[in-house]
Design an enzyme around this catalytic site. Sequence first.
Site, PDB file in Angstrom:
ATOM      1  N   HIS A  28       0.792  -1.238   0.000  1.00 45.81           N
ATOM      2  CA  HIS A  28       0.000   0.000   0.000  1.00 45.81           C
ATOM      3  C   HIS A  28       0.823   1.287   0.000  1.00 45.81           C
ATOM      4  O   HIS A  28       0.277   2.373  -0.182  1.00 45.81           O
ATOM      5  CB  HIS A  28      -0.966   0.040   1.190  1.00 45.81           C
ATOM      6  CG  HIS A  28      -0.333   0.518   2.454  1.00 45.81           C
ATOM      7  ND1 HIS A  28       0.380  -0.289   3.271  1.00 45.81           N
ATOM      8  CD2 HIS A  28      -0.289   1.762   3.007  1.00 45.81           C
ATOM      9  CE1 HIS A  28       0.836   0.403   4.300  1.00 45.81           C
ATOM     10  NE2 HIS A  28       0.456   1.654   4.159  1.00 45.81           N
TER      11      HIS A  28
HETATM   12  C1  UD1 Z   1      -1.912   6.104   5.425  1.00 42.92           C
HETATM   13  C2  UD1 Z   1      -0.650   6.608   6.108  1.00 42.92           C
HETATM   14  C3  UD1 Z   1       0.347   5.481   6.284  1.00 42.92           C
HETATM   15  C4  UD1 Z   1      -0.294   4.252   6.900  1.00 42.92           C
HETATM   16  C5  UD1 Z   1      -1.530   3.869   6.100  1.00 42.92           C
HETATM   17  C6  UD1 Z   1      -2.245   2.649   6.644  1.00 42.92           C
HETATM   18  C7  UD1 Z   1      -0.134   8.990   5.638  1.00 42.92           C
HETATM   19  C8  UD1 Z   1       0.749   9.916   4.891  1.00 42.92           C
HETATM   20  N1  UD1 Z   1      -0.002   7.676   5.324  1.00 42.92           N
HETATM   21  O1  UD1 Z   1      -1.570   5.719   4.103  1.00 42.92           O
HETATM   22  O2  UD1 Z   1       1.407   5.938   7.112  1.00 42.92           O
HETATM   23  O3  UD1 Z   1       0.628   3.178   6.899  1.00 42.92           O
HETATM   24  O4  UD1 Z   1      -2.421   4.977   6.088  1.00 42.92           O
HETATM   25  O5  UD1 Z   1      -3.279   2.208   5.808  1.00 42.92           O
HETATM   26  O6  UD1 Z   1      -0.911   9.422   6.463  1.00 42.92           O
HETATM   27  N2  UD1 Z   1      -8.620   5.548   0.498  1.00 42.92           N
HETATM   28  C9  UD1 Z   1      -9.881   5.019   0.356  1.00 42.92           C
HETATM   29  N3  UD1 Z   1     -10.615   4.757   1.477  1.00 42.92           N
HETATM   30  C10 UD1 Z   1     -10.152   5.011   2.729  1.00 42.92           C
HETATM   31  C11 UD1 Z   1      -8.865   5.586   2.864  1.00 42.92           C
HETATM   32  C12 UD1 Z   1      -8.101   5.831   1.760  1.00 42.92           C
HETATM   33  O7  UD1 Z   1     -10.338   4.763  -0.741  1.00 42.92           O
HETATM   34  O8  UD1 Z   1     -10.861   4.749   3.705  1.00 42.92           O
HETATM   35  C13 UD1 Z   1      -7.795   5.802  -0.714  1.00 42.92           C
HETATM   36  C14 UD1 Z   1      -7.950   7.191  -1.262  1.00 42.92           C
HETATM   37  O9  UD1 Z   1      -7.910   7.118  -2.645  1.00 42.92           O
HETATM   38  C15 UD1 Z   1      -6.692   7.899  -0.772  1.00 42.92           C
HETATM   39  C16 UD1 Z   1      -5.697   6.763  -0.769  1.00 42.92           C
HETATM   40  O10 UD1 Z   1      -6.448   5.601  -0.412  1.00 42.92           O
HETATM   41  O11 UD1 Z   1      -6.318   8.947  -1.587  1.00 42.92           O
HETATM   42  C17 UD1 Z   1      -4.601   6.935   0.222  1.00 42.92           C
HETATM   43  O12 UD1 Z   1      -5.093   7.215   1.520  1.00 42.92           O
HETATM   44  P1  UD1 Z   1      -4.197   8.081   2.518  1.00 42.92           P
HETATM   45  O13 UD1 Z   1      -4.968   8.385   3.715  1.00 42.92           O
HETATM   46  O14 UD1 Z   1      -3.564   9.213   1.792  1.00 42.92           O
HETATM   47  O15 UD1 Z   1      -2.969   7.187   2.840  1.00 42.92           O
HETATM   48  P2  UD1 Z   1      -2.723   5.646   2.992  1.00 42.92           P
HETATM   49  O16 UD1 Z   1      -2.061   5.154   1.768  1.00 42.92           O
HETATM   50  O17 UD1 Z   1      -3.888   4.903   3.503  1.00 42.92           O
END
Ligand code: UD1
Length: 382
Positions: free
Chosen positions: A219
């Site tokens: 991820h």
């Molecule tokens: C975040 C954390 C990371 C952690 C991870 C655990 C930061 C910078 N990164 O990364 O340290 O290891 O969480 O999972 O804070 N999305 C969804 N549904 C959700 C959440 C996210 O569809 O409920 C998708 C969205 O397109 C979003 C992407 O995932 O843009 C990334 O989500 P984001 O919160 O930026 O970071 P993670 O990759 O989850």
Amino acid sequence: MVRILTVVGARPQFIKASAISRCIHERFSSKIRENIVHTGQHYDELLSDVFFQQMQIPAPAYHLQAGSASHGKQTAIMLEGIEEIIQKDEPDVVLVYGDTNSTLAAALAAAKLHVPVAHVEAGLRSYNKKMPEEVNRIVTDHLSSFLFTPTHQGYLNLEREGLKHLHSKPVSPDNPVIINCGDVMYDNVLYFEKLAQKHSTVLADLNLEETPFILCTIHRDFNTDNPQRLKNIVDGLIGVAQTFGIPIILPLHPRTNNTLSKPEFESIFKQIHENKFIKITPPMPYFDILRLLAACSMTITDSGGLQKEAYFLKKPVAIIRAETEWTEIIESGNGWLTDDDPLLLLNACKQGMEFLHGDFPLYYGDGDAAGKILETLTSYLS
Ligand code: UD1
């Protein structure tokens, strides 16, 4: 009564927060009042609600619904919301976990309002500032009044950056308390493993009761958002699947799923789907992941949490990154850094699948990190 405002937003933080909330409930309820803020960084039910239910985390008192956006925008929405909540809630300390944008926003808001920040999982470093998580950790550590490191290495990393525990008062970001208390995730694995065995049906559901298998998660943005890296990793997985002929279980994070659904990734997605050994599933609840970890032959991951949970359950791990914050796993011979190199991944899996190493030293505390954190906070803030 010490008033703690806990800020969480992403899946690994719900897991970590459950150890502290459980310890408050069992041993500190007369001394501590905890209110939880959910920033809404993770909003999918499978990344959020299911963890609150299964791990019996108290319902959040505040919900910000920040959602997904660019780093700046997401952090800004949280910063504004958390500032207002701190002014209203008037906590004695703001408790944050790990390295996400939610951690950074809470630490910034609290520090500017001169409310002490307590950082659980302080001191970790990948020494790669291109990772958003590394930036978040460094800033949060330097704004915190209480730094709780999960490992001795974390403690040493803070010392190297000039952060010292001088045992004097008043405590502040300039004069912090630094304690190597062990890892709250280890507390959780000890507590939840038996419950997972009892309640999770995932092995039967996936037909894995009699079969060796590999558990894999991907991820990190540097793996999912770079087509060449993602292709290399998928090539590596296909090589592993063909060499060993056993299932590779791949619970897909929404970020990875989003990327693979884009037109330019169509051929990679097709390759995964057509491979009879690689099994994609939705993100899993905590009990199912613990159950799979306990039963798998080995793990392939870029997650920080899963690396350690594999170690706690004495499983070898191939880490699909160039470096790791959890250097003990590599140094003890229980993990291998493979970056996005298919050959390195295959070699790591050859070592992992023939794994006979029985020595997993206790680097991560004694299973009562939460107790030590709450003892420290009550003794300084009461
Ligand atoms: C975040 C954390 C990371 C952690 C991870 C655990 C930061 C910078 N990164 O990364 O340290 O290891 O969480 O999972 O804070 N999305 C969804 N549904 C959700 C959440 C996210 O569809 O409920 C998708 C969205 O397109 C979003 C992407 O995932 O843009 C990334 O989500 P984001 O919160 O930026 O970071 P993670 O990759 O989850």
